[in-house]
Structures are given as C-alpha cells and as structure tokens.
Motif scaffolding. Structure first.
Motif, PDB file in Angstrom:
ATOM      1  N   ASP A 192      60.428   9.113  34.811  1.00 53.16           N
ATOM      2  CA  ASP A 192      60.614   9.810  36.079  1.00 53.16           C
ATOM      3  C   ASP A 192      60.052  11.218  35.931  1.00 53.16           C
ATOM      4  O   ASP A 192      60.550  12.000  35.104  1.00 53.16           O
ATOM      5  CB  ASP A 192      62.110   9.861  36.432  1.00 53.16           C
ATOM      6  N   PRO A 193      59.025  11.583  36.700  1.00 52.23           N
ATOM      7  CA  PRO A 193      58.446  12.929  36.569  1.00 52.23           C
ATOM      8  C   PRO A 193      59.463  14.054  36.747  1.00 52.23           C
ATOM      9  O   PRO A 193      59.241  15.162  36.258  1.00 52.23           O
ATOM     10  CB  PRO A 193      57.385  12.953  37.670  1.00 52.23           C
ATOM     11  N   ALA A 194      60.587  13.780  37.440  1.00 48.35           N
ATOM     12  CA  ALA A 194      61.617  14.806  37.578  1.00 48.35           C
ATOM     13  C   ALA A 194      62.214  15.181  36.234  1.00 48.35           C
ATOM     14  O   ALA A 194      62.789  16.270  36.076  1.00 48.35           O
ATOM     15  CB  ALA A 194      62.714  14.319  38.523  1.00 48.35           C
ATOM     16  N   THR A 213      54.474  19.942  39.260  1.00 50.06           N
ATOM     17  CA  THR A 213      54.923  19.967  40.658  1.00 50.06           C
ATOM     18  C   THR A 213      54.231  18.888  41.471  1.00 50.06           C
ATOM     19  O   THR A 213      54.866  18.176  42.268  1.00 50.06           O
ATOM     20  CB  THR A 213      54.649  21.349  41.271  1.00 50.06           C
ATOM     21  N   ARG A 265      55.466  15.395  40.386  1.00 53.74           N
ATOM     22  CA  ARG A 265      56.808  15.125  40.904  1.00 53.74           C
ATOM     23  C   ARG A 265      56.762  14.798  42.396  1.00 53.74           C
ATOM     24  O   ARG A 265      57.475  13.916  42.870  1.00 53.74           O
ATOM     25  CB  ARG A 265      57.704  16.330  40.650  1.00 53.74           C
ATOM     26  N   HIS A 322      55.823  11.242  43.145  1.00 50.09           N
ATOM     27  CA  HIS A 322      56.903  10.286  42.854  1.00 50.09           C
ATOM     28  C   HIS A 322      58.061  10.435  43.843  1.00 50.09           C
ATOM     29  O   HIS A 322      58.519   9.436  44.433  1.00 50.09           O
ATOM     30  CB  HIS A 322      57.397  10.497  41.430  1.00 50.09           C
ATOM     31  N   GLU A 323      58.534  11.658  44.028  1.00 54.31           N
ATOM     32  CA  GLU A 323      59.717  11.873  44.849  1.00 54.31           C
ATOM     33  C   GLU A 323      59.473  11.574  46.325  1.00 54.31           C
ATOM     34  O   GLU A 323      60.412  11.260  47.056  1.00 54.31           O
ATOM     35  CB  GLU A 323      60.216  13.300  44.651  1.00 54.31           C
TER      36      GLU A 323
END
Length: 400
Positions: free
Chosen positions: A26-28, A52, A55, A58-59
């Motif tokens: 998960d990039p987070a 950034t 993320r 993905h998000e």
C-alpha cells in the motif's frame, strides 16, 4: 511472505548484497520522506515518481487491485536507510502501460501457459521517461534489479518488466541480462544556442509548408470564436477541474473506453501537487468548450502533455489545445522540453522530434525468453532505421 500491520512485507531477512528487501502493498505505508529524498538524487527524477503521486493513484482507486494494479513496491534497506526502491505492481492485464506486450500474452495462452499476473515497474498510465530504479549507488541498483527478479521468481510469475526507464537504469538492467526494447516518442527541445523568442519565432524556423499548415489551423480555431486562457497551479479552481474532468471523460467515451483516472485523483492533484499543473481552457463567448492539462517539472523546466477533451467538435481544436497552446506557453516561460506523450508521428510537423524511449524485460520461461530476445533484436533495428528516416524529414528550415 508475511504481511505486517504497516502493509509491508519482508521478502527476506537478507536480500542481495545483504540488503533487507521489504515489499510495500500500500503506497500509504511508504516512508514518503525517504522515498522522495532518494528520488531527488536520481539521474532523471520526475514528479510522477513522487510518493505523493503514487499514493494519489492508489487512494483514488485509479491504480489499485480492482483495476488490475496491485502494488508490490520493492524497497531495499540497510538498517534505517532506504538504499533502493522501485514502484512495482502485480498486473493482471496490459492496459495503461503504453509498451505493448499483448502478442506475448497471446503466445503464452496459445501454448497453454499463463502470462498474467506479471511484475511491472512503471508509473501507471504515464509514459514519461525517467528514473524507475531509484538507488543510492550502482551496487544498490544492481541489488534492486536482482530483488525484482527474485520477487517475480518467488511468486512464480511469468515475467518482470521495467517501462520508460532512464540510461542509468538501462545499464543496470543490461548488466543483469534483461532484454532491451526500444520505442520512440516525440519531444520539443529548446534550442539552447538560439532559443526561440516567442511562438512566431518558433514558427519562422519551420519549413514553409509546415508553418502554413499551423497558421491555417490556428485561424480555423480563431474563426470558430475560440479563445484560450491559461491557469496555473492554485488558479485551477474546483469548477475548472470539474470541467476538465468532464472533457477528459468525453475523450475516452468517444473511443468507447473508460477513463483510467478518477475525479478523486485530480482532486488529490489540486490539493497536494497544484504547482505541477497548467490548464489551457478554450472558450466561445465565455462558455468553456475544451481543455488540455499539462504536467510540469519546474525545477528541470520540462512540461508533459497529458490529457485533453472538448464538448464539441471544432476543426483543428485538438492541435491548438494539445500542441500550439502548450508550446507557446513553454517558449514564453523558458521551458526547455515539452513531451507530447506516447506515439504520434504527426507531432513532427509541429516541431516535436523523435526521441528514443526504452523498456526492459525478464521472462522466466527460457524458450519464450529466447524468442522474445530475437524479436526485440529485429524490432530495435527497425526502430533505429525509423528514427534515422524521420530525422531526415525534420520539419525545420535548413541553414543556408
């Protein structure tokens, strides 16, 4: 591999050259500061490789497992120091890559083998050349390449691929025996010895027929009553982002497809990376009818044509929005490069010249690897001849 609470997987306690390999699902969960610090030290960093941006993809559910992009970011650590990293994904298809391997997948299928999932190192939906294998030195980069192969082999994947990498990456991949693939894009580059003063000066350097065609197209757009405004960074307000996204979706709908990027993604760009965008808006009597969105790397004076759309058809509007307006802006603002995106020999007539791009590939199956190697050798020779031929047809006036 076991998943920890941070959605980071320890692929091994001792990776290549005693680095610890950690796979981030998960990039987070990325250490954004360490990631971006490493990126800044690379030969050809771009904003698209930032933590950034990754993320946001993905998000926003643009590049995430349900769209066939399952993050497996490969990171190499020495103690608390991030030594190397690559944005890798498990892919269940080849959409959104702009390096076409559909024929390879079909060949696997015809022989009763599975091509998907595969391991892909890339920025989703972004055919912009740049660093893909971030590393503190050559030793770490070689270890990262070995780790990618190790991750693919451990998961029994058919293959691993690195797309639109830079020359430093290419050398590391070549040392490891990966198969090299060549392609071509079209970029405008500022004449460092005699920069164009403005767009008219740029046009004056083109051959007569090219200059005449561009002027004709611009007159058609003006005659239709279209006038453009330019909006940078925070000046792209919510209503402009909304209109842009409407146009963006219309472009995909016209081709019978679904947009890759969600409205939420662009909202994230407006909130967290506004300085990296400039929007061109065409209006008729105040009513917006077209937009084009260009990404910026202000530090390196580079611009990247990304997306466009219109609410109605107007002859030559696409050329005005996607090429003439951005080029005019780049020249006026002292930018050194404008990348027009994937494919498009027609861009040459507008002053964008052929520029080589590269990808690298590892296939687990020895027989298929040999067949693909033979194919790529012939393809590279064809690309070389193609670039030579195009260069002989450069659109610029010859010096007298």
């Amino acid at each position: 591999m076991t998943t920890t609470r941070g959605k980071t997987r320890n692929a091994s306690n001792n990776g290549p050259d005693d680095y610890v390999i950690r796979i981030v699902d998960d990039p987070a969960a990325l250490d954004g500061a360490a990631w971006d610090e490493l990126l800044a030290r690379q030969a050809l960093p771009t904003p698209f490789m930032s933590a950034t941006y990754m993320r946001a993809l993905h998000e926003s559910r643009s590049a995430w497992p349900r769209t066939g992009w399952s993050p497996r970011f490969v990171t190499l650590w020495s103690g608390a120091r991030l030594c190397a990293a690559a944005p890798a994904y498990l892919k269940t298809h080849s959409w959104g890559e702009y390096v076409f391997d559909w024929a390879w997948a079909d060949a696997y299928r015809r022989h009763g083998l599975h091509y998907y999932p595969k391991l892909l190192v890339a920025v989703p939906f972004t055919p912009v050349p740049g660093t893909r294998l971030m590393a503190e030195d050559d030793r770490a980069r070689d270890a990262l390449v070995a780790a990618l192969r190790r991750v693919a082999a451990a998961a029994q994947l058919s293959s691993a691929h690195v797309l639109f990498h830079d020359e430093v990456d290419a050398r590391a991949l070549q040392r490891a025996g990966w198969l090299a693939r060549a392609n071509v894009q079209f970029h405008w580059t500022r004449d460092a010895s005699a920069p164009a003063r403005d767009f008219d000066d740029f046009l004056a350097r083109l051959q007569h027929d090219k200059r005449k065609k561009i002027n004709q197209q611009r007159r058609k757009v003006a005659a239709a009553g279209v006038a453009f405004s330019v909006h940078e960074g925070g000046a792209i307000d919510e209503s402009l982002w909304g209109f842009f996204h409407r146009c963006y979706t219309l472009t995909y709908a016209a081709h019978g497809s679904t947009p890759y990027l969600t409205r939420t993604f662009f909202a994230a760009m407006a909130a967290s990376m506004p300085e990296h965008w400039v929007l061109f808006v065409g209006r008729i009597a105040g009513e917006p009818v077209a937009t084009s969105l260009v990404a910026l790397d202000r530090g390196r004076r580079a611009a990247f044509g990304r997306y466009w759309g219109a609410t109605r058809f107007i002859d030559s509007l696409h050329f005005e929005a996607c090429y003439y307006q951005p080029l005019q802006w780049c020249i006026a603002n002292g930018f050194e490069r404008f990348e027009g995106g994937a494919q498009g020999e027609h861009k040459m007539a507008r002053g964008l010249m052929p520029t080589p791009t590269a990808s690298a590939h590892w296939l687990a199956h020895p027989a298929f690897a040999r067949a693909v190697d033979d194919f790529l050798g012939a393809e590279r020779e064809g690309v070389r001849h193609y670039v030579d031929e195009l260069s002989e047809r450069a659109p610029f006036r010859r010096a007298s």
